[in-house]
Structures are given as C-alpha cells and as structure tokens.
Design a protein around this motif. Structure first.
Motif, short mmCIF file in Angstrom:
data_model
loop_
_atom_site.label_atom_id
_atom_site.label_comp_id
_atom_site.label_asym_id
_atom_site.label_seq_id
_atom_site.Cartn_x
_atom_site.Cartn_y
_atom_site.Cartn_z
N PRO A 115 4.68 -1.21 -0.46
CA PRO A 115 5.85 -1.83 -1.52
C PRO A 115 5.93 -0.82 -2.15
CG PRO A 115 3.80 -3.31 -1.08
CD PRO A 115 2.94 -2.25 -0.36
N TYR B 143 7.32 0.24 -6.19
CA TYR B 143 8.83 -0.78 -7.74
C TYR B 143 8.57 0.70 -8.11
CZ TYR B 143 10.00 -3.30 -11.29
OH TYR B 143 11.01 -3.69 -12.32
N GLU C 141 8.82 4.22 -8.12
CA GLU C 141 7.96 5.04 -7.53
C GLU C 141 8.13 6.21 -7.21
OE1 GLU C 141 4.23 4.58 -8.25
OE2 GLU C 141 3.84 2.37 -7.31
N ASP D 209 11.14 -2.63 -4.07
CA ASP D 209 11.47 -3.94 -4.32
C ASP D 209 12.09 -3.89 -5.85
OD1 ASP D 209 10.20 -6.17 -5.17
OD2 ASP D 209 8.33 -5.49 -6.38
N ASN E 44 13.88 -7.15 -7.77
CA ASN E 44 12.14 -6.92 -8.76
C ASN E 44 11.78 -8.67 -7.97
OD1 ASN E 44 9.31 -7.09 -10.46
ND2 ASN E 44 9.03 -5.46 -8.80
N GLY F 145 8.20 -8.78 -7.03
CA GLY F 145 7.14 -8.99 -7.09
C GLY F 145 6.37 -8.20 -5.65
N LYS F 146 5.31 -7.92 -5.78
CA LYS F 146 4.86 -7.00 -4.93
C LYS F 146 3.76 -8.18 -3.71
CE LYS F 146 0.25 -4.38 -3.35
NZ LYS F 146 -0.84 -3.62 -3.87
N ALA G 106 7.41 -8.23 -1.29
CA ALA G 106 7.52 -7.05 -0.80
C ALA G 106 6.80 -7.11 0.87
CB ALA G 106 6.87 -6.00 -1.63
N ASP H 206 1.01 4.54 -4.12
CA ASP H 206 0.20 5.55 -5.73
C ASP H 206 -1.11 5.99 -5.23
OD1 ASP H 206 -1.92 3.34 -5.60
OD2 ASP H 206 -1.37 2.93 -7.70
N GLN I 1 -4.46 5.27 -5.02
CA GLN I 1 -4.98 4.82 -5.14
C GLN I 1 -6.02 4.41 -3.81
OE1 GLN I 1 -3.95 2.16 -8.22
NE2 GLN I 1 -5.23 3.13 -9.59
N ARG J 273 -9.05 -3.85 -1.87
CA ARG J 273 -8.16 -3.66 -2.35
C ARG J 273 -6.57 -4.65 -1.50
NH1 ARG J 273 -6.33 -0.56 -6.27
NH2 ARG J 273 -5.59 0.21 -4.93
N ARG K 220 -4.82 6.06 -10.61
CA ARG K 220 -3.31 6.61 -10.11
C ARG K 220 -2.82 7.91 -10.05
NH1 ARG K 220 2.65 4.69 -10.19
NH2 ARG K 220 1.87 2.59 -9.53
N THR L 177 0.89 2.46 -13.71
CA THR L 177 0.61 0.89 -13.40
C THR L 177 1.88 -0.15 -13.54
OG1 THR L 177 -0.92 -1.11 -12.65
CG2 THR L 177 -0.88 0.13 -15.52
N TRP M 148 0.97 -2.90 -13.68
CA TRP M 148 0.59 -4.39 -14.07
C TRP M 148 0.33 -4.61 -15.27
CZ3 TRP M 148 -0.15 -8.43 -10.50
CH2 TRP M 148 0.16 -8.22 -8.93
N LYS N 187 0.28 -9.98 -16.80
CA LYS N 187 1.06 -9.59 -15.89
C LYS N 187 -0.60 -10.15 -14.92
CE LYS N 187 4.97 -7.65 -13.16
NZ LYS N 187 5.14 -6.59 -13.09
N1 UDP Z 1 4.59 -2.75 -6.41
C1 UDP Z 1 5.68 -3.58 -6.09
N2 UDP Z 1 6.37 -4.10 -7.23
C2 UDP Z 1 6.02 -4.61 -7.96
C3 UDP Z 1 4.60 -4.52 -9.17
C4 UDP Z 1 4.62 -2.99 -8.14
O1 UDP Z 1 6.08 -3.11 -5.63
O2 UDP Z 1 6.67 -5.55 -8.87
C5 UDP Z 1 4.08 -1.73 -5.74
C6 UDP Z 1 3.27 -0.60 -6.58
O3 UDP Z 1 5.15 0.44 -6.58
C7 UDP Z 1 2.26 -0.20 -5.74
C8 UDP Z 1 1.98 -1.23 -5.75
O4 UDP Z 1 2.88 -2.65 -5.63
O5 UDP Z 1 2.60 0.71 -4.42
C9 UDP Z 1 0.25 -1.60 -6.79
O6 UDP Z 1 0.87 -0.79 -7.84
P1 UDP Z 1 0.06 -0.52 -9.50
O7 UDP Z 1 -0.57 0.73 -8.72
O8 UDP Z 1 1.12 -0.41 -10.24
O9 UDP Z 1 -1.02 -1.34 -9.38
P2 UDP Z 1 -2.67 -1.78 -9.86
O10 UDP Z 1 -2.40 -0.26 -8.42
O11 UDP Z 1 -2.47 -0.53 -10.92
O12 UDP Z 1 -2.89 -1.94 -9.49
#
Ligand code: UDP
Ligand code: MG
Length: 315
Positions: free
Chosen positions: A9, A11, A13, A45, A73, A75-76, A79, A98, A100, A159, A203, A208, A210, A214
């Motif tokens: 997913p 968003y 990026e 997304d 959008n 949301g994840k 996606a 990212d 991570q 995760r 990252r 991020t 989030w 949220k």
């Molecule tokens: N993402 C998405 N839609 C959203 C928010 C995030 O598809 O509305 C994706 C984002 O591109 C990334 C993954 O979800 O690949 C995790 O997001 P992020 O790294 O911002 O979250 P964190 O790792 O900080 O929890």
C-alpha cells in the motif's frame, strides 16, 4: 516453482518508491535462487504526488510489477483488502513501502512457509526505538486493553508485514466487513502463525501518515470491531449506580425518621446530577460507537473504488 505476490500500500510515497524498488529487486533475485518467482502489486491509495506516475513507469518496464490506483484515499486497510482480492500467488506478502519492514526477511519467510507447518509468517518489533515516548506509551496501553477485552489475540508490536499461504488469504477474504481492522482479522482467522522478531527500523524517507489523533481513532475502531466489552461495561456501571441509589434511599429514609427533615444538601445534589449525567452521556456515546459502525456496515458500500490498474481484469 512457487509464486510470491507482495502487496504494497502506498500513499504519497514518491520519495521512498525508488529505494523500495531497489531492495525488492534484490530480494527477487534471492528468491529465484530458491526456485520462487516474485511479483509486486502496488496499491496507490489516492496519492496526490507523483506516486502513481512512478508506478505506471515501473509497471511498464518490469513485467513482475503491477499497480492498482484508487479514486481517492480510502485508507491502508482498504488498500490491503484491494491487494488481497487481486493477487493470485501461492504465497501472499504484505508490507509497507518505507523500508520499515525489511524486505531481506522475505526469503526466510518463504523458507518457513515451504515447510508447510505454518500458514503465516508474521513479524513483530521487539522495541519501539526512535518512536515518540507518548506514542509508545499509548500503543502499549492499547495492546494491554485489547488483550483484556477481546477474545482475539493481538500481539504487541505486531506489524502488518507478513507472508501468508493461499488458504490463509482465502479465509481472510471470507471476512467481508466494511470496518476492517486487519491486526484483529489476522488473529481471528486462526491457523498457525510463526513470529519473527526484529528491531524497530526508522522510516527511510518521507513522513509517517499516522498522526496521533488518527492512531487514537484507529485504536477505538479496533476495540469496537473486536469487543463488545465497553457496552457490557456500561450495563454493569448502570447496575452499580442503581445499587448505590438504593443504599442512599435507605440511608435518607432512616435519617429522616430519626432526625426529622432538615432541607439541606444543594451542593451535593448538584454534584450527583452532574456525575450521573456525565456517566449517562458517556455510556450513550459508547452505544453510539457501535451503532454508527453498524450503520456503516448495513449500507454495504464498497471498501474501495479502483480508477486505474495495470492488471487486465479488475474485480
Ligand atoms: N498508507 C496507505 N494509506 C494511508 C496511509 C498509509 O496506504 O492512508 C501506507 C503508506 O504508504 C505506507 C504504509 O501504509 O506504505 C504505512 O504507513 P506509514 O509508514 O505512514 O505508517 P507507520 O509506519 O508510521 O505506522
Ligand atoms: Mg512506516
């Protein structure tokens, strides 16, 4: 030869896509040595930057890359669901773009699935290094509450990064709910899951998506989706206050009979009314959470809308 499909997913990026592509290409070579092929499905997304253009280009240049783009959008969670419905590999992976989620773990995950003892290889971070302290504190509290109020096991630090067998994915897809809380759904479907642990990675680039608010809303969604404990709590609280009221009625009757009826107690009355009104509104709010989720659920709106995809058939 097994086929591994990875869902990613994305968003906004554009900063991380190129690095991710490099890493995953390396993993693809490693997998081919293990007699596995790898394909990647990027789910855009509703990005507003150059993410989609980069995906189009990558898909044109590499047959093993596909993309799917939402109308906005969603949301994840949406996606993830869209990805799961569109991939066809024997093993299906899920990861963030990212970096991570270390792509280098994928060959190890594939080797574990190949032994057929487990249907899912999932990952959890052993620490939250580099994360804001308040965020870690609330995250820990959330997992603690969740473990108490929900029957589904939700692992602390888990995760979304995981590799799943085909039957595991098919089971996930039988859950058609609109309010999707994947961390719970993964546990709900059952099967044997093997956990791999790794240290938190920050990252690579970008920011991020989030915010704290949220995340807070997301955690409330999670509790509402996987537990009815809050509503039960409201009922017990109501019962408790009824008992307390009976006790005070008795006290007042006895006191009036013994000492007569002096008119007093205005401040204490105000306190009691405020407290009870507060509790009643709080419990109404709890009910409202469940009702609003039910409302969204019965409308049966699609979880996502796809505007454009490199896949031939769109489901
Ligand atoms: N993402 C998405 N839609 C959203 C928010 C995030 O598809 O509305 C994706 C984002 O591109 C990334 C993954 O979800 O690949 C995790 O997001 P992020 O790294 O911002 O979250 P964190 O790792 O900080 O929890
Ligand atoms: Mg991230």
């Amino acid at each position: 030869m097994e086929r591994v499909s990875i869902i990613v997913p994305c968003y906004n990026e554009q900063e991380t896509l190129t690095d991710y592509f490099k890493e995953i290409s390396r993993v693809r070579e490693q997998l081919s040595c293990m007699d596995c092929s790898l394909e990647v499905l990027f789910v855009d997304d509703g990005s507003t930057d150059g993410t989609l253009d980069m995906m189009r280009k990558m898909a044109e240049e590499n047959v093993w890359i596909e993309y799917l783009s939402f109308t906005r959008n969603f949301g994840k969670e949406a996606a993830i669901y869209a990805g799961l419905t569109h991939v066809s590999g024997e093993w299906v992976g899920l990861m963030d773009v990212d970096l991570q989620d270390p792509p280098s773990l994928i060959p190890e995950m594939a080797a574990i699935l190949r032994e057929k003892e487990y249907d899912c290889v999932a990952t959890r971070r052993v620490n939250r290094k580099g994360e804001p302290v308040i965020r870690s504190f609330f995250a820990r509290a959330f997992y603690k509450i969740m473990r108490r109020v929900s029957e589904v096991e939700i692992v602390d630090g888990a995760r979304d990064f995981r590799l799943m067998s085909r039957r595991y994915v098919d089971s996930l897809l039988t859950l058609k709910e609109y309010n999707r809380f994947s961390k719970g759904l993964f546990g709900w479907v059952g099967y044997k899951t093997r956990w791999l642990e790794y240290e938190n990675v920050e990252r690579a680039k970008g920011e991020t998506k989030w915010s704290f608010f949220k995340l807070l809303m997301y955690s409330i969604d999670g509790i509402v989706a996987f537990s009815t404990a809050p509503v039960r709590f409201a009922a017990w609280l109501g019962l408790g206050f009824c008992l307390l009221a009976f006790f005070f009625i008795l006290v007042i009757i006895v006191r009036t009979l013994v000492f007569g009826d002096p008119v007093a107690g205005w401040p204490s009355l105000v306190c009691i009314i405020l407290l009870l009104a507060g509790i009643q509104l709080f419990c109404l709010g709890l009910l409202g959470e469940y009702l609003s989720k039910t409302y969204l659920e019965v409308k049966k709106r699609p979880i996502y809308l796809c505007r454009e995809t490199s896949l031939e058939k769109d489901g």
